[in-house]
Design a protein around this motif. Structure first.
Motif, PDB file in Angstrom:
ATOM      1  N   ARG A 150       0.849  -1.323  -0.053  1.00 38.85           N
ATOM      2  CA  ARG A 150      -0.007  -0.099  -0.029  1.00 38.85           C
ATOM      3  C   ARG A 150       0.977   1.336   0.137  1.00 38.85           C
ATOM      4  O   ARG A 150       0.458   2.313  -0.442  1.00 38.85           O
ATOM      5  CB  ARG A 150      -0.895  -0.032   1.036  1.00 38.85           C
ATOM      6  CG  ARG A 150      -0.254   0.011   2.600  1.00 38.85           C
ATOM      7  CD  ARG A 150      -0.422   1.038   3.258  1.00 38.85           C
ATOM      8  NE  ARG A 150       0.408   1.293   4.424  1.00 38.85           N
ATOM      9  CZ  ARG A 150       0.281   2.413   5.477  1.00 38.85           C
ATOM     10  NH1 ARG A 150      -0.499   3.388   5.180  1.00 38.85           N
ATOM     11  NH2 ARG A 150       1.004   2.219   6.488  1.00 38.85           N
ATOM     12  N   VAL A 189      -5.559   5.879  -9.480  1.00 41.11           N
ATOM     13  CA  VAL A 189      -6.379   4.612  -9.908  1.00 41.11           C
ATOM     14  C   VAL A 189      -6.246   4.413 -11.378  1.00 41.11           C
ATOM     15  O   VAL A 189      -5.908   3.390 -11.913  1.00 41.11           O
ATOM     16  CB  VAL A 189      -7.861   4.801  -9.431  1.00 41.11           C
ATOM     17  CG1 VAL A 189      -8.383   3.414  -9.763  1.00 41.11           C
ATOM     18  CG2 VAL A 189      -7.854   4.956  -7.878  1.00 41.11           C
ATOM     19  N   GLU A 190      -6.249   5.446 -12.256  1.00 37.59           N
ATOM     20  CA  GLU A 190      -6.368   5.453 -13.637  1.00 37.59           C
ATOM     21  C   GLU A 190      -4.873   4.770 -14.129  1.00 37.59           C
ATOM     22  O   GLU A 190      -5.165   4.001 -15.024  1.00 37.59           O
ATOM     23  CB  GLU A 190      -6.848   6.691 -14.267  1.00 37.59           C
ATOM     24  CG  GLU A 190      -7.993   7.200 -14.207  1.00 37.59           C
ATOM     25  CD  GLU A 190      -8.576   8.429 -14.708  1.00 37.59           C
ATOM     26  OE1 GLU A 190      -7.442   9.042 -15.075  1.00 37.59           O
ATOM     27  OE2 GLU A 190      -9.532   8.842 -14.559  1.00 37.59           O
ATOM     28  N   PRO A 218      -2.746  -2.888  -8.567  1.00 34.61           N
ATOM     29  CA  PRO A 218      -3.835  -3.355  -8.395  1.00 34.61           C
ATOM     30  C   PRO A 218      -4.883  -2.326  -8.216  1.00 34.61           C
ATOM     31  O   PRO A 218      -4.800  -1.690  -6.891  1.00 34.61           O
ATOM     32  CB  PRO A 218      -3.981  -4.359  -7.491  1.00 34.61           C
ATOM     33  CG  PRO A 218      -2.855  -4.111  -6.471  1.00 34.61           C
ATOM     34  CD  PRO A 218      -1.865  -3.438  -7.475  1.00 34.61           C
ATOM     35  N   ALA A 219      -5.635  -1.659  -9.317  1.00 33.76           N
ATOM     36  CA  ALA A 219      -6.294  -0.501  -9.178  1.00 33.76           C
ATOM     37  C   ALA A 219      -7.231  -0.562  -7.888  1.00 33.76           C
ATOM     38  O   ALA A 219      -7.507   0.422  -7.301  1.00 33.76           O
ATOM     39  CB  ALA A 219      -7.034  -0.277 -10.525  1.00 33.76           C
ATOM     40  N   ASP A 220      -8.000  -1.507  -7.666  1.00 30.46           N
ATOM     41  CA  ASP A 220      -8.858  -1.676  -6.514  1.00 30.46           C
ATOM     42  C   ASP A 220      -8.371  -1.583  -5.161  1.00 30.46           C
ATOM     43  O   ASP A 220      -8.768  -0.905  -4.407  1.00 30.46           O
ATOM     44  CB  ASP A 220      -9.748  -2.960  -6.624  1.00 30.46           C
ATOM     45  CG  ASP A 220      -8.771  -4.404  -6.572  1.00 30.46           C
ATOM     46  OD1 ASP A 220      -7.734  -4.249  -6.965  1.00 30.46           O
ATOM     47  OD2 ASP A 220      -9.298  -5.293  -6.138  1.00 30.46           O
ATOM     48  N   ARG A 221      -7.275  -2.207  -5.128  1.00 31.46           N
ATOM     49  CA  ARG A 221      -6.242  -1.798  -3.905  1.00 31.46           C
ATOM     50  C   ARG A 221      -5.900  -0.407  -3.738  1.00 31.46           C
ATOM     51  O   ARG A 221      -5.873   0.072  -2.695  1.00 31.46           O
ATOM     52  CB  ARG A 221      -5.005  -3.021  -3.986  1.00 31.46           C
ATOM     53  CG  ARG A 221      -5.394  -4.518  -3.572  1.00 31.46           C
ATOM     54  CD  ARG A 221      -5.593  -4.552  -2.221  1.00 31.46           C
ATOM     55  NE  ARG A 221      -4.710  -4.036  -1.334  1.00 31.46           N
ATOM     56  CZ  ARG A 221      -3.454  -4.748  -1.321  1.00 31.46           C
ATOM     57  NH1 ARG A 221      -3.104  -5.954  -1.772  1.00 31.46           N
ATOM     58  NH2 ARG A 221      -2.326  -4.225  -0.519  1.00 31.46           N
ATOM     59  N   ASP A 238      -7.127   2.192  -4.906  1.00 26.09           N
ATOM     60  CA  ASP A 238      -8.301   3.009  -4.610  1.00 26.09           C
ATOM     61  C   ASP A 238      -8.654   2.778  -3.076  1.00 26.09           C
ATOM     62  O   ASP A 238      -8.851   3.872  -2.399  1.00 26.09           O
ATOM     63  CB  ASP A 238      -9.602   2.454  -5.349  1.00 26.09           C
ATOM     64  CG  ASP A 238     -10.844   3.330  -5.304  1.00 26.09           C
ATOM     65  OD1 ASP A 238     -10.551   4.597  -4.792  1.00 26.09           O
ATOM     66  OD2 ASP A 238     -11.854   3.130  -5.486  1.00 26.09           O
ATOM     67  N   LYS A 239      -8.598   1.808  -2.724  1.00 24.84           N
ATOM     68  CA  LYS A 239      -9.235   1.376  -1.141  1.00 24.84           C
ATOM     69  C   LYS A 239      -8.065   2.087  -0.345  1.00 24.84           C
ATOM     70  O   LYS A 239      -8.047   2.663   0.742  1.00 24.84           O
ATOM     71  CB  LYS A 239      -9.203  -0.049  -0.791  1.00 24.84           C
ATOM     72  CG  LYS A 239     -10.436  -0.653  -1.252  1.00 24.84           C
ATOM     73  CD  LYS A 239     -10.682  -1.995  -1.286  1.00 24.84           C
ATOM     74  CE  LYS A 239     -11.701  -2.685  -1.691  1.00 24.84           C
ATOM     75  NZ  LYS A 239     -11.928  -4.055  -1.692  1.00 24.84           N
ATOM     76  N   THR A 270      -8.144   6.006  -0.305  1.00 20.77           N
ATOM     77  CA  THR A 270      -9.156   6.436   0.471  1.00 20.77           C
ATOM     78  C   THR A 270      -8.873   6.311   2.020  1.00 20.77           C
ATOM     79  O   THR A 270      -9.031   7.403   2.813  1.00 20.77           O
ATOM     80  CB  THR A 270     -10.334   5.588   0.026  1.00 20.77           C
ATOM     81  OG1 THR A 270     -10.820   5.634  -1.190  1.00 20.77           O
ATOM     82  CG2 THR A 270     -11.705   6.286   1.125  1.00 20.77           C
TER      83      THR A 270
END
Length: 231
Positions: free
Chosen positions: A143, A173-174, A182-185, A187-188, A191
């Motif tokens: 992260r 993310v883009e 990993p885009a989803d990771r 993003d999370k 955030t």
């Protein structure tokens, strides 16, 4: 544009730790390297980074890169704002790193160089430049890499005017797919980083206000004592 960093070792890893080096071993090494009391407000971030670096040191597929270096230094700097004595912060980061086989000095130098390079790019040119720092194939994502990407975007946008943090997270993310992240990771992670940063800022402000109030009370008591002595 390719970065000079891309052709250099991104981290001289001092991995001489035994395979059975436990979290207890890391904590013991940390306290030996940093024998100072850590205020409760900062103790949690120190513990979390210690555990995170310990786990990463045992990840065979983890390969530190510039994103990691920037992310680690960004998280540490953001979450130790207001730390006193300020002179202890360098030693704190050094102990967190050395107790897990990382070189804090080299990581800081890599982070500073990469942030400087990013600042020399406009937001439009950044997308091409950052591809030189993509995650190696099958390498382990941290992260801290996502945070590093966010911080580099922040540096790149400094010359183009302010950008909304939410827009910057969306941009990160883009870019994630092109960088092997990993885009989803991402993003999370960003955030959570944003919300935790806001809470930390509020906690630091509250701490400053509390210390200021205590100082005013102390000064008032001293003034009243002095007046009593003069009367």
């Amino acid at each position: 544009m390719s970065s000079a960093l891309g052709s250099q070792p991104l981290l001289r890893r001092t991995r001489t730790l035994a395979e059975h080096h436990t979290i207890a071993d890391s904590k013991r090494a940390f306290h030996q390297a940093f024998p100072h009391v850590i205020a409760p407000l900062y103790r949690r971030i120190a513990d979390e980074l210690l555990v995170e670096l310990h786990l990463l040191s045992h990840q065979v597929a983890f390969k530190p890169n510039a994103l990691f270096a920037v992310g680690l230094n960004t998280v540490f700097t953001r979450f130790t704002e207001g730390y006193r004595p300020e002179a202890h912060t360098a030693g704190l980061l050094s102990a967190l790193c050395s107790s897990n086989g990382f070189d804090a000095t080299q990581l800081k130098e890599q982070s500073d160089r990469c942030l400087k390079e990013a600042a020399d790019h406009s937001r439009d040119a950044f997308s091409g430049w950052i591809k030189g720092h993509a995650l190696e194939h099958n390498a382990h994502y941290s992260r801290l890499m996502g945070v590093g990407l966010f911080a580099l975007l922040e540096a790149a946008g400094s010359s183009d005017g302010a950008q909304d943090p939410a827009e910057r997270r969306g941009h990160a993310v883009e870019l994630a797919a092109d960088l092997g992240l990993p885009a989803d990771r991402v993003d999370k992670d960003l955030t959570l980083f944003s919300s935790n940063s806001e809470r930390m800022e509020q906690a630091v402000e509250l701490m400053k206000e509390t210390l200021a109030a205590e100082r005013r009370k102390k000064e008032k008591r001293l003034a009243e004592t002095a007046q009593g002595s003069d009367s």
